[in-house]
Design a protein around this motif. Structure first.
Motif, PDB file in Angstrom:
ATOM      1  N   ALA A 137      12.978 -46.538  45.453  1.00  0.00           N
ATOM      2  CA  ALA A 137      12.196 -45.912  44.378  1.00  0.00           C
ATOM      3  C   ALA A 137      13.105 -45.465  43.244  1.00  0.00           C
ATOM      4  O   ALA A 137      12.787 -45.651  42.059  1.00  0.00           O
ATOM      5  N   LEU A 138      14.258 -44.867  43.589  1.00  0.00           N
ATOM      6  CA  LEU A 138      15.211 -44.451  42.563  1.00  0.00           C
ATOM      7  C   LEU A 138      15.747 -45.648  41.806  1.00  0.00           C
ATOM      8  O   LEU A 138      15.857 -45.621  40.577  1.00  0.00           O
ATOM      9  N   ALA A 139      16.091 -46.713  42.532  1.00  0.00           N
ATOM     10  CA  ALA A 139      16.614 -47.920  41.887  1.00  0.00           C
ATOM     11  C   ALA A 139      15.612 -48.453  40.875  1.00  0.00           C
ATOM     12  O   ALA A 139      15.972 -48.841  39.756  1.00  0.00           O
ATOM     13  N   SER A 140      14.349 -48.456  41.252  1.00  0.00           N
ATOM     14  CA  SER A 140      13.300 -48.949  40.358  1.00  0.00           C
ATOM     15  C   SER A 140      13.192 -48.080  39.107  1.00  0.00           C
ATOM     16  O   SER A 140      13.141 -48.590  37.979  1.00  0.00           O
ATOM     17  N   PHE A 141      13.189 -46.775  39.295  1.00  0.00           N
ATOM     18  CA  PHE A 141      13.097 -45.846  38.164  1.00  0.00           C
ATOM     19  C   PHE A 141      14.346 -45.910  37.297  1.00  0.00           C
ATOM     20  O   PHE A 141      14.279 -45.869  36.063  1.00  0.00           O
ATOM     21  N   PHE A 142      15.501 -46.021  37.937  1.00  0.00           N
ATOM     22  CA  PHE A 142      16.777 -46.124  37.241  1.00  0.00           C
ATOM     23  C   PHE A 142      16.805 -47.364  36.354  1.00  0.00           C
ATOM     24  O   PHE A 142      17.232 -47.326  35.196  1.00  0.00           O
ATOM     25  N   ILE A 143      16.333 -48.480  36.909  1.00  0.00           N
ATOM     26  CA  ILE A 143      16.275 -49.721  36.140  1.00  0.00           C
ATOM     27  C   ILE A 143      15.313 -49.586  34.968  1.00  0.00           C
ATOM     28  O   ILE A 143      15.580 -50.087  33.867  1.00  0.00           O
ATOM     29  N   LEU A 144      14.198 -48.911  35.194  1.00  0.00           N
ATOM     30  CA  LEU A 144      13.196 -48.725  34.137  1.00  0.00           C
ATOM     31  C   LEU A 144      13.792 -48.028  32.924  1.00  0.00           C
ATOM     32  O   LEU A 144      13.716 -48.528  31.794  1.00  0.00           O
ATOM     33  N   VAL A 145      14.406 -46.877  33.143  1.00  0.00           N
ATOM     34  CA  VAL A 145      14.915 -46.098  32.005  1.00  0.00           C
ATOM     35  C   VAL A 145      16.100 -46.782  31.347  1.00  0.00           C
ATOM     36  O   VAL A 145      16.256 -46.728  30.119  1.00  0.00           O
ATOM     37  N   ASN A 146      16.944 -47.453  32.138  1.00  0.00           N
ATOM     38  CA  ASN A 146      18.103 -48.119  31.550  1.00  0.00           C
ATOM     39  C   ASN A 146      17.725 -49.397  30.826  1.00  0.00           C
ATOM     40  O   ASN A 146      18.383 -49.788  29.858  1.00  0.00           O
ATOM     41  N   SER A 147      16.666 -50.058  31.274  1.00  0.00           N
ATOM     42  CA  SER A 147      16.181 -51.231  30.553  1.00  0.00           C
ATOM     43  C   SER A 147      15.636 -50.820  29.195  1.00  0.00           C
ATOM     44  O   SER A 147      15.890 -51.487  28.178  1.00  0.00           O
ATOM     45  N   ILE A 148      14.901 -49.724  29.156  1.00  0.00           N
ATOM     46  CA  ILE A 148      14.388 -49.207  27.884  1.00  0.00           C
ATOM     47  C   ILE A 148      15.546 -48.824  26.970  1.00  0.00           C
ATOM     48  O   ILE A 148      15.562 -49.160  25.776  1.00  0.00           O
ATOM     49  N   SER A 149      16.533 -48.127  27.542  1.00  0.00           N
ATOM     50  CA  SER A 149      17.683 -47.712  26.749  1.00  0.00           C
ATOM     51  C   SER A 149      18.479 -48.917  26.259  1.00  0.00           C
ATOM     52  O   SER A 149      18.933 -48.959  25.105  1.00  0.00           O
ATOM     53  N   GLY A 150      18.648 -49.917  27.126  1.00  0.00           N
ATOM     54  CA  GLY A 150      19.374 -51.120  26.740  1.00  0.00           C
ATOM     55  C   GLY A 150      18.679 -51.873  25.625  1.00  0.00           C
ATOM     56  O   GLY A 150      19.321 -52.355  24.680  1.00  0.00           O
ATOM     57  N   ILE A 151      17.353 -51.983  25.699  1.00  0.00           N
ATOM     58  CA  ILE A 151      16.601 -52.639  24.633  1.00  0.00           C
ATOM     59  C   ILE A 151      16.750 -51.868  23.329  1.00  0.00           C
ATOM     60  O   ILE A 151      16.905 -52.467  22.254  1.00  0.00           O
ATOM     61  N   GLY A 152      16.738 -50.535  23.426  1.00  0.00           N
ATOM     62  CA  GLY A 152      16.946 -49.719  22.224  1.00  0.00           C
ATOM     63  C   GLY A 152      18.295 -49.973  21.593  1.00  0.00           C
ATOM     64  O   GLY A 152      18.417 -50.074  20.367  1.00  0.00           O
ATOM     65  N   GLY A 153      19.330 -50.110  22.436  1.00  0.00           N
ATOM     66  CA  GLY A 153      20.656 -50.397  21.919  1.00  0.00           C
ATOM     67  C   GLY A 153      20.722 -51.752  21.238  1.00  0.00           C
ATOM     68  O   GLY A 153      21.349 -51.907  20.184  1.00  0.00           O
ATOM     69  N   LEU A 154      20.080 -52.759  21.816  1.00  0.00           N
ATOM     70  CA  LEU A 154      20.052 -54.083  21.197  1.00  0.00           C
ATOM     71  C   LEU A 154      19.305 -54.070  19.866  1.00  0.00           C
ATOM     72  O   LEU A 154      19.727 -54.709  18.898  1.00  0.00           O
ATOM     73  N   LEU A 155      18.200 -53.343  19.826  1.00  0.00           N
ATOM     74  CA  LEU A 155      17.408 -53.276  18.598  1.00  0.00           C
ATOM     75  C   LEU A 155      18.186 -52.616  17.465  1.00  0.00           C
ATOM     76  O   LEU A 155      18.186 -53.112  16.326  1.00  0.00           O
TER      77      LEU A 155
END
Length: 262
Positions: free
Chosen positions: A177-195
Protein backbone atom coordinates in the motif's frame (compact mmCIF):
# COMPACT_ATOMS: atom_id res chain seq x y z
CA UNK A 1 1.02 8.41 -34.91
CA UNK A 2 4.59 7.26 -34.31
CA UNK A 3 4.04 3.50 -34.41
CA UNK A 4 2.52 0.99 -36.77
CA UNK A 5 -0.60 -0.93 -35.70
CA UNK A 6 1.37 -4.14 -34.95
CA UNK A 7 3.89 -2.18 -32.86
CA UNK A 8 1.09 -0.49 -30.93
CA UNK A 9 -0.65 -3.81 -30.38
CA UNK A 10 2.63 -5.21 -28.98
CA UNK A 11 2.89 -2.24 -26.61
CA UNK A 12 -0.72 -2.49 -25.46
CA UNK A 13 -0.38 -6.20 -24.69
CA UNK A 14 2.94 -5.69 -22.92
CA UNK A 15 1.65 -2.82 -20.83
CA UNK A 16 -1.50 -4.74 -19.88
CA UNK A 17 0.56 -7.71 -18.65
CA UNK A 18 3.07 -5.51 -16.82
CA UNK A 19 0.38 -3.45 -15.07
CA UNK A 20 -1.45 -6.60 -13.90
CA UNK A 21 1.77 -8.19 -12.61
CA UNK A 22 3.16 -5.13 -10.88
CA UNK A 23 -0.06 -3.81 -9.35
CA UNK A 24 -0.57 -7.15 -7.62
CA UNK A 25 2.40 -6.30 -5.40
CA UNK A 26 1.73 -2.57 -5.08
CA UNK A 27 3.89 -1.31 -7.96
CA UNK A 28 2.94 0.80 -10.94
CA UNK A 29 5.14 -0.95 -13.51
CA UNK A 30 7.22 2.10 -14.41
CA UNK A 31 10.51 0.21 -14.64
CA UNK A 32 9.13 -2.24 -17.19
CA UNK A 33 7.24 0.48 -19.09
CA UNK A 34 10.57 2.24 -19.51
CA UNK A 35 12.24 -0.96 -20.65
CA UNK A 36 9.54 -1.73 -23.22
CA UNK A 37 9.37 1.84 -24.50
CA UNK A 38 13.11 1.89 -25.19
CA UNK A 39 12.43 -0.77 -27.82
CA UNK A 40 10.05 1.42 -29.86
CA UNK A 41 10.57 5.11 -28.96
CA UNK A 42 13.70 7.06 -29.84
CA UNK A 43 13.06 10.11 -27.62
CA UNK A 44 13.89 9.49 -23.98
CA UNK A 45 11.72 12.48 -23.07
CA UNK A 46 8.77 10.58 -24.55
CA UNK A 47 9.91 7.42 -22.76
CA UNK A 48 10.06 9.12 -19.34
CA UNK A 49 6.83 11.04 -19.79
CA UNK A 50 4.76 8.11 -21.07
CA UNK A 51 6.02 5.79 -18.33
CA UNK A 52 5.10 8.32 -15.64
CA UNK A 53 1.60 8.85 -17.03
CA UNK A 54 0.94 5.10 -17.13
CA UNK A 55 2.41 4.72 -13.65
CA UNK A 56 0.03 7.39 -12.39
CA UNK A 57 -3.00 5.65 -13.89
CA UNK A 58 -2.18 2.27 -12.32
CA UNK A 59 -1.34 3.45 -8.82
CA UNK A 60 -4.26 5.89 -8.62
CA UNK A 61 -6.65 2.95 -8.77
CA UNK A 62 -4.46 0.80 -6.51
CA UNK A 63 -4.14 3.52 -3.87
CA UNK A 64 -7.90 4.01 -3.80
CA UNK A 65 -8.53 0.29 -3.25
CA UNK A 66 -5.80 0.00 -0.58
CA UNK A 67 -7.33 3.00 1.20
CA UNK A 68 -10.80 1.51 0.93
CA UNK A 69 -9.53 -1.69 2.60
CA UNK A 70 -7.86 0.30 5.40
CA UNK A 71 -4.22 -0.43 4.54
CA UNK A 72 -3.10 3.18 4.02
CA UNK A 73 -1.60 4.64 7.20
CA UNK A 74 -1.06 8.23 6.12
CA UNK A 75 0.62 9.25 9.38
CA UNK A 76 3.20 6.49 9.06
CA UNK A 77 3.67 7.09 5.33
CA UNK A 78 4.09 10.86 5.64
CA UNK A 79 7.90 11.02 6.23
CA UNK A 80 8.54 9.06 3.01
CA UNK A 81 6.24 11.32 1.04
CA UNK A 82 7.43 14.66 2.41
CA UNK A 83 11.06 13.96 1.59
CA UNK A 84 10.48 12.22 -1.74
CA UNK A 85 8.22 14.74 -3.48
CA UNK A 86 10.71 17.64 -3.79
CA UNK A 87 13.56 15.30 -4.73
CA UNK A 88 11.48 13.55 -7.41
CA UNK A 89 10.57 16.98 -8.79
CA UNK A 90 14.24 17.98 -8.79
CA UNK A 91 15.36 14.72 -10.39
CA UNK A 92 12.81 15.05 -13.19
CA UNK A 93 14.14 18.53 -14.02
CA UNK A 94 17.63 17.24 -14.83
CA UNK A 95 18.35 17.27 -18.58
CA UNK A 96 20.48 14.14 -18.74
CA UNK A 97 22.50 13.25 -21.81
CA UNK A 98 20.84 10.34 -23.56
CA UNK A 99 23.53 7.75 -22.85
CA UNK A 100 23.73 8.83 -19.19
CA UNK A 101 19.95 8.42 -18.91
CA UNK A 102 20.12 4.89 -20.33
CA UNK A 103 23.05 3.93 -18.09
CA UNK A 104 21.15 5.09 -15.00
CA UNK A 105 17.97 3.41 -16.23
CA UNK A 106 19.68 0.10 -17.04
CA UNK A 107 21.52 0.05 -13.71
CA UNK A 108 18.32 0.89 -11.82
CA UNK A 109 16.43 -1.89 -13.62
CA UNK A 110 19.13 -4.45 -12.85
CA UNK A 111 19.34 -3.47 -9.18
CA UNK A 112 15.56 -3.50 -8.74
CA UNK A 113 15.29 -6.89 -10.47
CA UNK A 114 17.99 -8.44 -8.27
CA UNK A 115 16.39 -6.92 -5.17
CA UNK A 116 13.03 -8.40 -6.13
CA UNK A 117 14.56 -11.84 -6.69
CA UNK A 118 16.37 -11.84 -3.35
CA UNK A 119 13.30 -10.46 -1.58
CA UNK A 120 11.02 -13.09 -3.08
CA UNK A 121 13.18 -16.06 -2.08
CA UNK A 122 14.28 -14.82 1.35
CA UNK A 123 11.36 -12.97 2.93
CA UNK A 124 8.57 -14.96 4.53
CA UNK A 125 5.42 -13.69 6.20
CA UNK A 126 6.18 -15.57 9.39
CA UNK A 127 9.16 -13.32 10.03
CA UNK A 128 7.30 -10.04 9.70
CA UNK A 129 7.65 -7.64 12.60
CA UNK A 130 6.91 -4.00 13.16
CA UNK A 131 9.96 -2.26 14.62
CA UNK A 132 10.18 1.45 15.30
CA UNK A 133 12.93 3.04 13.25
CA UNK A 134 14.19 6.60 13.85
CA UNK A 135 12.26 9.12 11.79
CA UNK A 136 15.41 10.29 9.96
CA UNK A 137 15.75 6.81 8.40
CA UNK A 138 12.39 7.13 6.66
CA UNK A 139 13.14 10.70 5.56
CA UNK A 140 16.49 9.65 4.07
CA UNK A 141 14.97 6.66 2.28
CA UNK A 142 12.20 8.80 0.85
CA UNK A 143 14.62 11.49 -0.33
CA UNK A 144 17.10 9.12 -1.97
CA UNK A 145 14.52 7.02 -3.76
CA UNK A 146 12.55 10.11 -4.73
CA UNK A 147 15.59 11.59 -6.46
CA UNK A 148 16.31 8.34 -8.32
CA UNK A 149 12.69 7.98 -9.39
CA UNK A 150 12.66 11.50 -10.79
CA UNK A 151 15.88 10.93 -12.72
CA UNK A 152 14.76 7.77 -14.50
CA UNK A 153 11.02 8.42 -14.73
CA UNK A 154 9.47 5.87 -12.37
CA UNK A 155 7.60 6.18 -9.08
CA UNK A 156 10.30 4.50 -6.98
CA UNK A 157 8.13 1.95 -5.21
CA UNK A 158 10.03 -0.94 -6.79
CA UNK A 159 13.14 0.26 -4.91
CA UNK A 160 11.37 1.18 -1.67
CA UNK A 161 9.37 -2.03 -1.13
CA UNK A 162 12.33 -4.48 -1.11
CA UNK A 163 14.22 -2.25 1.33
CA UNK A 164 11.25 -2.05 3.69
CA UNK A 165 10.76 -5.80 3.51
CA UNK A 166 14.39 -6.31 4.49
CA UNK A 167 13.87 -3.89 7.36
CA UNK A 168 10.69 -5.76 8.36
CA UNK A 169 9.10 -2.35 8.52
CA UNK A 170 5.51 -3.65 8.45
CA UNK A 171 3.27 -6.33 6.98
CA UNK A 172 3.65 -7.07 3.28
CA UNK A 173 0.21 -5.75 2.40
CA UNK A 174 0.94 -2.42 4.13
CA UNK A 175 4.29 -2.14 2.38
CA UNK A 176 2.48 -2.75 -0.91
CA UNK A 177 0.00 0.00 0.00
CA UNK A 178 2.85 2.39 0.84
CA UNK A 179 4.65 1.53 -2.40
CA UNK A 180 1.50 2.33 -4.35
CA UNK A 181 0.97 5.65 -2.57
CA UNK A 182 4.66 6.50 -2.82
CA UNK A 183 4.60 5.89 -6.57
CA UNK A 184 1.45 8.01 -6.90
CA UNK A 185 2.88 11.14 -5.30
CA UNK A 186 6.28 10.79 -6.95
CA UNK A 187 4.75 10.25 -10.38
CA UNK A 188 2.77 13.46 -9.94
CA UNK A 189 5.88 15.27 -8.75
CA UNK A 190 7.96 13.85 -11.60
CA UNK A 191 5.40 14.97 -14.19
CA UNK A 192 5.44 18.42 -12.61
CA UNK A 193 9.21 18.55 -12.94
CA UNK A 194 9.04 17.56 -16.61
CA UNK A 195 6.36 20.14 -17.32
CA UNK A 196 8.26 23.00 -15.71
CA UNK A 197 11.45 22.03 -17.55
CA UNK A 198 9.65 21.72 -20.88
CA UNK A 199 10.56 18.04 -21.31
CA UNK A 200 7.08 16.53 -20.91
CA UNK A 201 6.59 14.79 -24.24
CA UNK A 202 3.75 12.31 -24.73
CA UNK A 203 2.65 10.80 -28.07
CA UNK A 204 -1.03 10.94 -27.16
CA UNK A 205 -2.37 8.56 -29.83
CA UNK A 206 -0.23 5.75 -28.47
CA UNK A 207 -0.55 6.95 -24.88
CA UNK A 208 -4.35 6.76 -24.83
CA UNK A 209 -4.27 3.13 -25.92
CA UNK A 210 -1.62 2.38 -23.29
CA UNK A 211 -3.57 4.21 -20.57
CA UNK A 212 -6.64 2.05 -21.24
CA UNK A 213 -4.49 -1.09 -21.15
CA UNK A 214 -2.81 -0.28 -17.82
CA UNK A 215 -6.08 0.90 -16.25
CA UNK A 216 -7.68 -2.49 -16.89
CA UNK A 217 -4.54 -4.48 -16.05
CA UNK A 218 -3.86 -2.49 -12.90
CA UNK A 219 -7.34 -3.01 -11.54
CA UNK A 220 -7.10 -6.73 -12.23
CA UNK A 221 -3.75 -7.03 -10.48
CA UNK A 222 -4.56 -5.10 -7.32
CA UNK A 223 -7.76 -7.06 -6.85
CA UNK A 224 -5.74 -10.28 -6.98
CA UNK A 225 -3.47 -8.83 -4.29
CA UNK A 226 -6.34 -7.84 -2.03
CA UNK A 227 -7.80 -11.33 -2.36
CA UNK A 228 -4.72 -12.78 -0.58
CA UNK A 229 -2.73 -13.43 -3.76
CA UNK A 230 0.87 -13.58 -2.53
CA UNK A 231 2.55 -12.44 -5.73
CA UNK A 232 5.80 -14.31 -4.98
CA UNK A 233 5.94 -16.17 -8.30
CA UNK A 234 4.79 -13.05 -10.15
CA UNK A 235 7.60 -11.00 -8.61
CA UNK A 236 10.14 -13.63 -9.63
CA UNK A 237 8.95 -13.77 -13.24
CA UNK A 238 8.73 -9.99 -13.45
CA UNK A 239 12.19 -9.60 -11.91
CA UNK A 240 13.74 -11.93 -14.49
CA UNK A 241 12.11 -9.99 -17.32
CA UNK A 242 13.23 -6.64 -15.90
CA UNK A 243 16.76 -8.02 -15.42
CA UNK A 244 17.00 -9.15 -19.04
CA UNK A 245 15.76 -5.84 -20.43
CA UNK A 246 17.85 -3.87 -17.93
CA UNK A 247 21.02 -5.58 -19.16
CA UNK A 248 19.98 -4.87 -22.74
CA UNK A 249 19.31 -1.19 -22.03
CA UNK A 250 22.61 -0.82 -20.19
CA UNK A 251 24.76 -2.52 -22.82
CA UNK A 252 23.05 -1.43 -26.04
CA UNK A 253 21.38 1.91 -25.26
CA UNK A 254 23.85 3.02 -22.61
CA UNK A 255 27.42 1.86 -23.09
CA UNK A 256 27.27 1.23 -26.85
CA UNK A 257 25.75 4.68 -27.43
CA UNK A 258 28.45 6.33 -25.33
CA UNK A 259 31.21 4.44 -27.19
CA UNK A 260 29.81 5.43 -30.60
CA UNK A 261 29.76 9.08 -29.54
CA UNK A 262 33.08 9.12 -27.73
Amino acid sequence: MLLTIPELAFLVLGFFIVSALYSSVGFGGGSSYLAILTLVFTSFFAIRSTALVCNLVVVSGSTYLFHKKGYLDFKKFLPFVLSSIPLAFLGARFRLQEHIFFIILGTALIISALALIVQSVSISKSNEVNPNYPSYVTYLLGAGIGLLSGLVGIGGGIFLAPILNYMKWDKSIKIAALASFFILVNSISGIGGLLTKGTFEVPWVEAIALIIAVLIGGQLGVRMSLNQFTGKSIKLVTAVLVLIVGVRVLLINGFQFSFLNA
